[in-house]
Each structure stands twice: as structure tokens, then as C-alpha cells.
Design a protein around this motif. Sequence first.
Motif, PDB file in Angstrom:
ATOM      1  N   GLN A 189      18.725  77.101  22.536  1.00 37.53           N
ATOM      2  CA  GLN A 189      18.437  76.795  21.132  1.00 37.53           C
ATOM      3  C   GLN A 189      19.271  75.602  20.678  1.00 37.53           C
ATOM      4  N   THR A 190      18.591  74.561  20.221  1.00 36.84           N
ATOM      5  CA  THR A 190      19.263  73.302  19.901  1.00 36.84           C
ATOM      6  C   THR A 190      18.806  72.788  18.538  1.00 36.84           C
ATOM      7  N   ARG A 191      19.745  72.221  17.807  1.00 38.22           N
ATOM      8  CA  ARG A 191      19.435  71.629  16.515  1.00 38.22           C
ATOM      9  C   ARG A 191      18.885  70.214  16.681  1.00 38.22           C
ATOM     10  N   ALA A 192      18.406  69.646  15.595  1.00 37.57           N
ATOM     11  CA  ALA A 192      17.872  68.285  15.651  1.00 37.57           C
ATOM     12  C   ALA A 192      18.952  67.251  15.953  1.00 37.57           C
ATOM     13  N   ASP A 193      20.236  67.584  15.657  1.00 38.27           N
ATOM     14  CA  ASP A 193      21.311  66.653  15.993  1.00 38.27           C
ATOM     15  C   ASP A 193      21.844  66.886  17.407  1.00 38.27           C
ATOM     16  N   LEU A 194      21.148  67.755  18.169  1.00 35.73           N
ATOM     17  CA  LEU A 194      21.419  68.043  19.577  1.00 35.73           C
ATOM     18  C   LEU A 194      22.634  68.939  19.801  1.00 35.73           C
ATOM     19  N   ARG A 195      23.186  69.503  18.720  1.00 36.41           N
ATOM     20  CA  ARG A 195      24.203  70.538  18.901  1.00 36.41           C
ATOM     21  C   ARG A 195      23.517  71.871  19.149  1.00 36.41           C
ATOM     22  N   ASP A 244      23.437  77.256  11.537  1.00 34.68           N
ATOM     23  CA  ASP A 244      24.765  77.236  12.141  1.00 34.68           C
ATOM     24  C   ASP A 244      24.685  76.586  13.516  1.00 34.68           C
ATOM     25  N   TRP A 245      25.833  76.232  14.046  1.00 37.70           N
ATOM     26  CA  TRP A 245      25.852  75.645  15.376  1.00 37.70           C
ATOM     27  C   TRP A 245      27.083  76.135  16.135  1.00 37.70           C
ATOM     28  N   VAL A 246      27.021  75.966  17.458  1.00 40.76           N
ATOM     29  CA  VAL A 246      28.128  76.346  18.329  1.00 40.76           C
ATOM     30  C   VAL A 246      29.008  75.118  18.508  1.00 40.76           C
ATOM     31  N   ALA A 247      30.246  75.230  18.113  1.00 41.47           N
ATOM     32  CA  ALA A 247      31.153  74.077  18.191  1.00 41.47           C
ATOM     33  C   ALA A 247      31.340  73.623  19.633  1.00 41.47           C
ATOM     34  N   ASP A 248      31.333  72.300  19.829  1.00 46.30           N
ATOM     35  CA  ASP A 248      31.624  71.661  21.119  1.00 46.30           C
ATOM     36  C   ASP A 248      30.594  72.004  22.198  1.00 46.30           C
ATOM     37  N   ALA A 249      29.382  72.332  21.795  1.00 47.02           N
ATOM     38  CA  ALA A 249      28.301  72.610  22.758  1.00 47.02           C
ATOM     39  C   ALA A 249      27.076  71.795  22.378  1.00 47.02           C
ATOM     40  N   TRP A 250      26.555  71.046  23.323  1.00 45.81           N
ATOM     41  CA  TRP A 250      25.407  70.179  23.103  1.00 45.81           C
ATOM     42  C   TRP A 250      24.355  70.438  24.180  1.00 45.81           C
ATOM     43  N   GLY A 273      17.080  67.326  26.622  1.00 44.53           N
ATOM     44  CA  GLY A 273      16.157  67.280  27.743  1.00 44.53           C
ATOM     45  C   GLY A 273      15.274  68.512  27.826  1.00 44.53           C
ATOM     46  N   ASP A 274      14.712  68.732  29.012  1.00 45.90           N
ATOM     47  CA  ASP A 274      13.732  69.800  29.201  1.00 45.90           C
ATOM     48  C   ASP A 274      14.322  71.194  29.045  1.00 45.90           C
ATOM     49  N   ILE A 275      15.621  71.337  29.182  1.00 47.05           N
ATOM     50  CA  ILE A 275      16.242  72.659  29.094  1.00 47.05           C
ATOM     51  C   ILE A 275      16.505  73.070  27.654  1.00 47.05           C
ATOM     52  N   ALA A 276      16.349  72.131  26.711  1.00 51.51           N
ATOM     53  CA  ALA A 276      16.704  72.377  25.310  1.00 51.51           C
ATOM     54  C   ALA A 276      15.462  72.457  24.426  1.00 51.51           C
ATOM     55  N   ALA A 277      15.513  73.356  23.452  1.00 49.78           N
ATOM     56  CA  ALA A 277      14.455  73.458  22.441  1.00 49.78           C
ATOM     57  C   ALA A 277      14.878  72.616  21.242  1.00 49.78           C
ATOM     58  N   VAL A 278      14.531  71.325  21.287  1.00 46.64           N
ATOM     59  CA  VAL A 278      14.926  70.377  20.241  1.00 46.64           C
ATOM     60  C   VAL A 278      13.791  70.256  19.224  1.00 46.64           C
ATOM     61  N   PRO A 279      14.051  70.486  17.957  1.00 42.62           N
ATOM     62  CA  PRO A 279      12.990  70.361  16.944  1.00 42.62           C
ATOM     63  C   PRO A 279      12.410  68.949  16.913  1.00 42.62           C
ATOM     64  N   LEU A 301      21.108  59.281  22.304  1.00 43.04           N
ATOM     65  CA  LEU A 301      21.602  59.722  21.015  1.00 43.04           C
ATOM     66  C   LEU A 301      22.733  60.736  21.182  1.00 43.04           C
ATOM     67  N   LEU A 302      22.612  61.596  22.189  1.00 38.39           N
ATOM     68  CA  LEU A 302      23.633  62.613  22.409  1.00 38.39           C
ATOM     69  C   LEU A 302      24.992  61.954  22.662  1.00 38.39           C
ATOM     70  N   ALA A 303      25.004  60.899  23.458  1.00 38.14           N
ATOM     71  CA  ALA A 303      26.256  60.187  23.715  1.00 38.14           C
ATOM     72  C   ALA A 303      26.831  59.624  22.413  1.00 38.14           C
ATOM     73  N   LYS A 304      25.975  59.035  21.587  1.00 32.75           N
ATOM     74  CA  LYS A 304      26.450  58.498  20.307  1.00 32.75           C
ATOM     75  C   LYS A 304      27.007  59.608  19.412  1.00 32.75           C
ATOM     76  N   ASN A 305      26.324  60.750  19.394  1.00 31.88           N
ATOM     77  CA  ASN A 305      26.774  61.841  18.530  1.00 31.88           C
ATOM     78  C   ASN A 305      28.102  62.435  19.003  1.00 31.88           C
ATOM     79  N   ILE A 306      28.291  62.546  20.312  1.00 34.56           N
ATOM     80  CA  ILE A 306      29.564  63.058  20.829  1.00 34.56           C
ATOM     81  C   ILE A 306      30.709  62.132  20.435  1.00 34.56           C
ATOM     82  N   VAL A 307      30.486  60.839  20.585  1.00 30.68           N
ATOM     83  CA  VAL A 307      31.518  59.866  20.198  1.00 30.68           C
ATOM     84  C   VAL A 307      31.775  59.952  18.698  1.00 30.68           C
TER      85      VAL A 307
END
Length: 496
Positions: free
Chosen positions: A285-291, A297-303, A306-312, A336-342
Motif C-alpha cells: 500500500q503506497t501513497r501518491a507521494d510514494l511513501r 497515514d504513512w509508515v515513516a522511512d518506508a517507500w 514500481g510494479d510491487i506498489a499500489a500507487v494511486p 521522483l522517489l529519489a527526489k522525495n527521499i532527498v
Amino acid sequence: MPKILIVGGGYAGFYTAWKLEKWLRAGEAEVTIVDPLPYMTYQPFLPEVAAGSIEPRHSVVSQRRHLKKTTVITAKVTRIDHASKVATITPELGEPWEFDYDVVVVTGGAVSRTFPIPGIADNAIGLKSIEEAVAIRDRVLTNFDKAANLPAGPERDRLLTFVVVGGGFAGIEVFAELRSFASSLLEFYPQLSFDDTSFHLIEAMGRIMPEVSLPTSHWVIKHLAQRGAEIHLDTQLTSAVDGNIELSTGESFASDLIVWTAGVMANPAIVRSSDLPVEERGRIQTRADLRVGDEDDWVADAWAAGDIAAVPDLTGGGVGGYCVPNAQHAVRQGKLLAKNIVAVLRGEEPKEYFHKNLGAVAGLGVGSGVFQSGNIALKGLIAWFAHRGYHGLAMPSWERKFRVFWGWWNNFWLGRDIVSLSAVQQPRAQFEAFAARPKVVTDAAPQAKAAPTASAAKKADPKASAALESKSATTETKAGGSAAAKVVAAEPVAAK
């Protein structure tokens, strides 16, 4: 330094690591990527690899060569305990070990999704890896070699009948590419004709390629039919035991190559071995911001991506409200995930993933393709150039781009390479067949003590020797003469 662990080195994982190397400052974070394979496979090229149009190694990207600031571990992640921020890494050789991390990125991709159809698990082959594409190409070539030595009949028909299950983009592309490949091979096999080859695509739904318009899909069906390929719509595969294809329509035939492209599913080996939330279709389960998490709610420090994620899919064009599992989304999500982590590491807010599909392009064999963008549809040669241009430029790194385009240029002048290397799957077979082996030494049973000869007895005891010779002469006389006498009697005959 924060430790970032990337689980999976496919599109999303590779691009996440690649872009983190670009955007992270020196000493800002330590990145580790773990994948059982030391390369990323550019999957849109797999149909062309199967048809001999692209060199297999040119369609993969070495992780160690292009991720120069990332620690690359060729192994499997067999457990993710995010509550403790510990992952278990299991190499092919050696003992598993635990890896402590601060941030986890799950990009484990997808695997072929199959159904419990008799014979599929034993006889079919997927199209998710470079190894599968190479095996398909070698099987086609080897079957042509075998069929050329056989008279017309059921066995030759079986070798030259090729089946693809699934009418999505991957299925149609490999189906059309193999039809083109087989047609090009006929000039090298004068014993075979076009009518000897048979191609069948089986699709359970009433249409193919849902990514393009209905008129475009109808054109593809008509185009392939003109090239001698048959598409079975509203048809299910009911059995494939021993390569005997049985369809829901009652039709049956034998095939030596069954390619399965009827769907994918999130990698269960990773999903089931983590404590991260999973949605009903088995994706993280993944949010639109890939967290990892949901809208609330989201799980801290988990992103995840790709095909394994249910991204809206915020554009509203996704299936069930989520992004479809394809390379177009995985690549952009990885960036985008790399940009968001940074951004989060620097105390900034992540951005939501938003990508509207600009179109779809597919290759249908050398010189033929289809392109759809909105109401604009291109077909034939111009669409084929669009297909090769788009995917050639989308290949990561200029080094790989050059190899792909150079290969296409060589094939334009020299034709496809039609050498089958199927023996590479058993590389030691020939060596073993002729290798010298040490003789097996066994413990022989103790032999009975031999009787003394006349010469030996003579040396030991002259009197015993005389007795032995007398006894021997008596025995030979009773038997009809001595062997020595027989040999002497035969000598004149042989000399004469």
C-alpha cells in the motif's frame, strides 16, 4: 550517515539509486541496493531479443558499472522487519546476515501471474527476464533445425507451432516479433515453407491491447492475420499437458513453445516477508507521494514504487484507481522517489506522483508497428520508427543507447543473427561426454593357489619335475593328444 536500503534493482530501484547518486551531497547518505541479479533488464526490448533483433546483453544495464557510488549486493532480501529497521539478506552462497538501515525503498517488481491450468507450470515459459527471451529465441531456431530434417507430419507440425497466451502489449509484441522472425528464417531452410509454420495467440477477453483504441486493435488483428498469424479472442486455454493445447472452443493442437504473458503480480517473495501494509491485490500500500501507507497515514522511512506498489493514479486513468504496472510508470516513479527521499532528508515535503499517459507504442516485427496517443494513431513503418526511437532513447545511459542503436544499424545491413546457443543451458554436456575418468578399483576376491608348472617344479626338485611331466603326459593322452602336438600338426597346414 543515514543508510538507505533499496530492495530490488529493476526500473524503479535502479533509477532511484541512479538519481540518488546525482542529487545526494557527499556524506549525506549511504545507499545500498540488493537484487538477486547484477543488472537491470529493459523489458520492452525482450520481444526483440526473443526475435533476434537485439543482442541480449545490450538490453540489460550493469548495476556495478553505472551505480558507482552505491553499494551493490547480489543477493535476496528474505525478510524486512521495518519495526526494527532490519533486513535479512540471503546470498546464493554463504550464510544470511542482518542489515540495519534507516530508510527502506521497496522496488521488488513483479513476476508472471499464472492460473492452475494443467500443463502450464511444466511446459510454458514467461517473458519477464532476459534469460526467458534468449531461451525463446533459441527454441525457435532449434525447432527449425529439427523440423528441416523431418518429413511432413504431426511431429514437424508440433515443432513449428508457436503459442502465445495473453493479448496485452507484451503478448502482442512477442507474438508479432516471432512471426516476423520465423518468416525471415524460411530462406535458410529450403525444406520448409511458410504454410508449415503456425502461430496462435490466445486471449480470454474480446479484444487485445486495451491501451490502444478499439479500431487500432482491430487493425493489429487484421494485420497479423494477413501475415499468417491467428488470434483466438474470447478463448481460454484449458490444458497444455505435454504441449497438447486444448482451448475452450474445442479446438486442439500440439505445440513445442508456449509463451505465457497473461498478467503479472507483485513479487510475493518480498511482499509476504515484510511487515509493511499490503492491499487486497497483494501489492504494498503506497501513497501518491510514494511513501508506504494510505491517504490518512504513512509508515515513516518506508517507500515503495514500481510494479510491487499500489500507487494511486491521480490522473484518473489507472485501473481501479492505481497506476498500471508498466515501465513508463516505474521509471518516472523511481526518479521522483529519489527526489522525495532527498527532500525528506533535508526537511522538505515530498511531491505527489502525477503522470498522464502520453501514448502507447508497440513493435510488430521488423518494419511494422503501432502508435496511439489520444485520437492519433500511427500504423506500419512510421510507427515502427517511433517505437525504436522512443525505446532506444529511453534506454538508461549513453553507453547502452549506443550499443542498441549500433546493433540495429548492423542488422539493417547484415540481417539478424540466426545462431542458436541452446547448448549453453547445459554447458558441460559435451565436455562430460568425452572426458576421461579414472578407472574404478575394486577389491578382487582371493584367487586359489595355482598348481606348479613343470619348469618351476624342475628347478625346485628334479625328481618331482619328472613325476609332474609323466602325469601331464598321461592326462593329455587320455584327452586325445596334447595341445602342443595339435599345434605342431597344424603348422605344416598353415605354412602350406
